[in-house]
Design a protein around this motif. Structure first.
Motif, short mmCIF file in Angstrom:
data_model
loop_
_atom_site.label_atom_id
_atom_site.label_comp_id
_atom_site.label_asym_id
_atom_site.label_seq_id
_atom_site.Cartn_x
_atom_site.Cartn_y
_atom_site.Cartn_z
N SER A 1 -9.28 -5.09 2.93
CA SER A 1 -9.08 -4.19 2.09
C SER A 1 -7.54 -3.55 2.06
O SER A 1 -6.86 -3.29 1.13
CB SER A 1 -10.10 -2.97 2.41
N ALA A 2 -6.85 -3.52 3.26
CA ALA A 2 -5.44 -3.15 3.11
C ALA A 2 -4.71 -4.27 2.29
O ALA A 2 -3.75 -3.69 1.71
CB ALA A 2 -5.13 -3.08 4.62
N GLU A 3 -4.92 -5.54 2.52
CA GLU A 3 -4.12 -6.53 1.85
C GLU A 3 -4.54 -6.41 0.53
O GLU A 3 -3.39 -6.33 -0.42
CB GLU A 3 -4.38 -7.82 2.30
N ILE A 4 -5.34 -6.08 0.01
CA ILE A 4 -5.84 -6.05 -1.43
C ILE A 4 -5.29 -4.67 -2.07
O ILE A 4 -4.43 -4.60 -3.26
CB ILE A 4 -7.33 -5.96 -1.92
N ALA A 5 -5.43 -3.60 -1.33
CA ALA A 5 -4.71 -2.18 -1.78
C ALA A 5 -3.38 -2.41 -1.99
O ALA A 5 -2.49 -2.02 -3.09
CB ALA A 5 -4.93 -1.06 -0.85
N GLY A 6 -2.40 -3.20 -0.97
CA GLY A 6 -1.05 -3.46 -1.09
C GLY A 6 -0.74 -4.43 -2.18
O GLY A 6 0.25 -4.08 -2.78
N THR A 7 -1.38 -5.25 -2.44
CA THR A 7 -1.29 -6.18 -3.71
C THR A 7 -1.66 -5.32 -4.95
O THR A 7 -0.45 -5.57 -6.00
CB THR A 7 -2.43 -7.43 -3.63
N ARG A 8 -2.41 -4.45 -4.98
CA ARG A 8 -2.55 -3.78 -6.32
C ARG A 8 -1.22 -2.83 -6.43
O ARG A 8 -0.79 -2.49 -7.50
CB ARG A 8 -3.75 -2.62 -6.20
N ALA A 9 -0.74 -2.34 -5.41
CA ALA A 9 0.18 -1.42 -5.38
C ALA A 9 1.46 -2.04 -5.84
O ALA A 9 2.38 -1.70 -6.74
CB ALA A 9 0.65 -0.77 -4.20
#
Length: 590
Positions: free
Chosen positions: A301-309
């Protein structure tokens, strides 16, 4: 950070170097030598010291190899590079070979019908690769690299510093990863696993580097033991100031020979030399995939959130660029290099860009038909009215990696260009909208993106999508959307969605967004089965001027209008002035 628009090698260098290589082939008592694009880490991109294929032949694509014999030299390239290779190699001395349609085994059978000896560097080829050559009728001989013998000014190994990757972006500590992967190794009956892929090692240890241009990786080898210990082998100077124990390169081979029990080695990514060394020391080799590959592909979830940002930030840079391009291109005087430089400037203006994620592809008119075209001083072309401009680019940010392609109209373009563009758009939308049963692989979905083109007797010579890392390689395995990919698509996997169409000598068109696999939302009345879907990560306007709206179904029009509405909602608070005006027009409903 900036792209280098060098003048390409002069044609006469290839023949002269080939002649020197043939002298070494004869001196070694061989009939040929294999020169791959790959380095010892089997990465898609290589350091200057490992660019042997380009140095010998002039071909600079990211995949391919040369089989140099005494009377002929085949340069094997896939569909992405068949136009490019014609302009880069000397046809009197190097023969382009369509690969994989023509395999190296079949080519060698024809080229050496009476057999012979062909040399190869065991550090540059995998066991899986060499096994495919069994029965080709020639003897394959492991030798020291013959190209290195004649490359007098070969650059040194890269020595970029290692940095620690923040756990808030990684989403898991290195210690937790080591324990988790080590347990998998132990459960599979091995006492250790050899890691040779730099992105696997960087992911496992939460480190990044700068050894490969545009890819924030550390070139290294590693041994992960079943108790969670890791031995890391690279240049110790890279880790100065870090609490990271590093052994020098030359310690790797003795460390392999000192292992005990069963050792896991990936036959598809590790150099054949690794297995040879282990087996020579009497150590049992377990041929099994790199244990980090799949866990790395399943983003948390952290990697996906960072990728969205990262995509939101990159989207701002892209709309600033596209708004500028719409104003500037019709006036004339812009070249492909001007466009690339301007786009990189907009990304740099975000204040968060670490590097571009690959050399920007910017092809105007016929250059757009060269799938992986890279502009140089020699090929630089003015952007003219009535042409398509294809721009494929991306950024490396600490929180994520981006990759986006937009094809835009410069003035009024022809009906055929619009028709082909619309078919490509239909394929991209089909993949964006799909729901599919859990367990399907990329090969099961690839046809969705090609179907509109197939109906017109058209297609494209590249995969529809590749995996993407998180501040790692922009091309990441094992997941792909491709006719040949049998890897099941799992939650958290990030891929590109990029169908295209290319007419040699005329134009090229491609539309690319990044997507991430997620569980599909429940539907009323649906079967009780697990379904998956794609969440779109990239939000940047798609050129509506190129769309033949009457070709789109109601569902396709609704998807595009909803996509543009969300693009406007997300990006409008982050831009202003002329860019905001442009964005509002570009996102208007069809």
């Amino acid at each position: 950070m900036f792209q280098n628009f060098e003048v390409t090698s002069t044609p006469e260098k290839g023949p002269a170097r080939l002649a020197l290589l043939r002298q070494e082939i004869a001196r070694a008592g061989l009939d040929g030598f294999l020169v791959p694009r790959a380095d010892a880490h089997q990465g898609e991109y290589v350091a200057p010291c490992d660019a042997r294929l380009a140095w010998l032949t002039g071909f600079t694509g990211s995949a391919g190899f040369c089989a140099a014999l005494m009377d002929q030299a085949g340069v094997f390239v896939d569909g992405r590079y068949r136009t490019q290779v014609k302009s880069q190699v000397d046809p009197e001395h190097f023969t382009p070979v369509d690969w994989p349609e023509t395999t190296l085994a079949d080519w060698l059978k024809q080229a050496l019908p009476d057999g012979g000896k062909v040399g190869f560097d065991p550090w540059l080829h995998t066991k899986g690769e060499m096994e495919k050559l069994a029965g080709c009728g020639v003897e394959l001989v492991a030798v020291d690299n013959l190209v290195d013998r004649i490359w007098a000014d070969r650059p040194p190994r890269p020595s970029g510093k290692i940095i620690e990757y923040p756990v808030e972006f990684a989403g898991e500590t290195a210690e937790a990863k080591r324990k988790r992967i080590a347990a998998d190794i132990k459960n599979a009956g091995a006492q250790a696993a050899v890691l040779t892929l730099p992105d696997s090692i960087c992911w496992l240890l939460n480190i990044r580097g700068s050894d490969i241009e545009r890819n924030p990786v550390v070139q290294a080898f590693a041994i992960l033991h079943a108790d969670g210990r890791v031995d890391l082998f690279t240049d110790p100077a890279k880790a100065e100031g870090l609490a990271l124990e590093v052994q020098p390169w030359e310690a790797f081979e003795p460390a392999l020979m000192a292992l005990q029990g069963v050792v896991r080695v990936d036959p598809d990514t590790a150099p054949v030399a690794v297995s040879d060394i282990l087996q020579g020391a009497g150590i049992e080799v377990q041929a099994k995939a790199d244990p980090c590959i799949l866990p790395k592909a399943r983003k948390n979830s952290a990697e996906i959130a960072g990728t969205r940002a990262a995509h939101l930030r990159d989207g701002v840079a892209m709309v600033n660029f596209l708004a500028w391009l719409d104003r500037a291109a019709p006036k004339g005087g812009l070249s492909e290099i001007d466009v690339v430089t301007k786009l990189e400037g907009f990304r740099r203006d975000t204040g968060a860009l670490r590097d571009i994620s690959f050399e920007t592809i910017c092809g105007a008119g016929p250059n757009g038909a060269i799938i992986h075209y890279r502009v140089t001083q020699e090929t630089n072309r003015e952007i003219r009215k009535g042409e398509l401009l294809l721009v494929d680019s991306g950024g490396q940010y600490l929180d994520g990696t981006t990759d986006i392609t937009r094809t835009v109209a410069v003035g009024d373009v022809g009906n055929e260009e619009k028709t082909c563009y619309t078919r490509v758009l239909q394929g991209m939308i089909a993949l964006s909208r799909v729901r599919f049963p859990k367990g399907l692989a990329g090969r099961d979905l690839d046809a969705l993106a090609r179907y509109p083109l197939w109906l017109a007797g058209q297609d494209y010579n590249h995969g529809t999508g590749h995996g993407v890392g998180t501040y790692l390689s922009v091309h990441e395995g094992p997941q792909r959307i491709s006719k040949v990919s049998d890897v099941p698509l799992e939650t958290g996997m990030i891929l590109s969605n990029e169908p295209g169409y290319y007419r040699e000598g005329a134009f090229g068109t491609r539309i690319e967004n990044l997507i991430v696999v997620q569980p599909a939302p429940a539907l009323k009345g649906a079967d009780a089965r697990d379904m998956m879907a794609f969440e779109t990560l990239t939000y940047v306007p798609i050129d509506r001027r190129l769309i033949k709206v009457d070709m789109l179904s109601r569902g396709e029009r609704d998807w595009l209008d909803a996509y543009h509405a969300k693009t406007l909602e997300m990006l409008s608070p982050l831009v202003k002035g002329e860019t905001l005006d442009w964005l509002t027009r570009a996102c208007a409903p069809l």
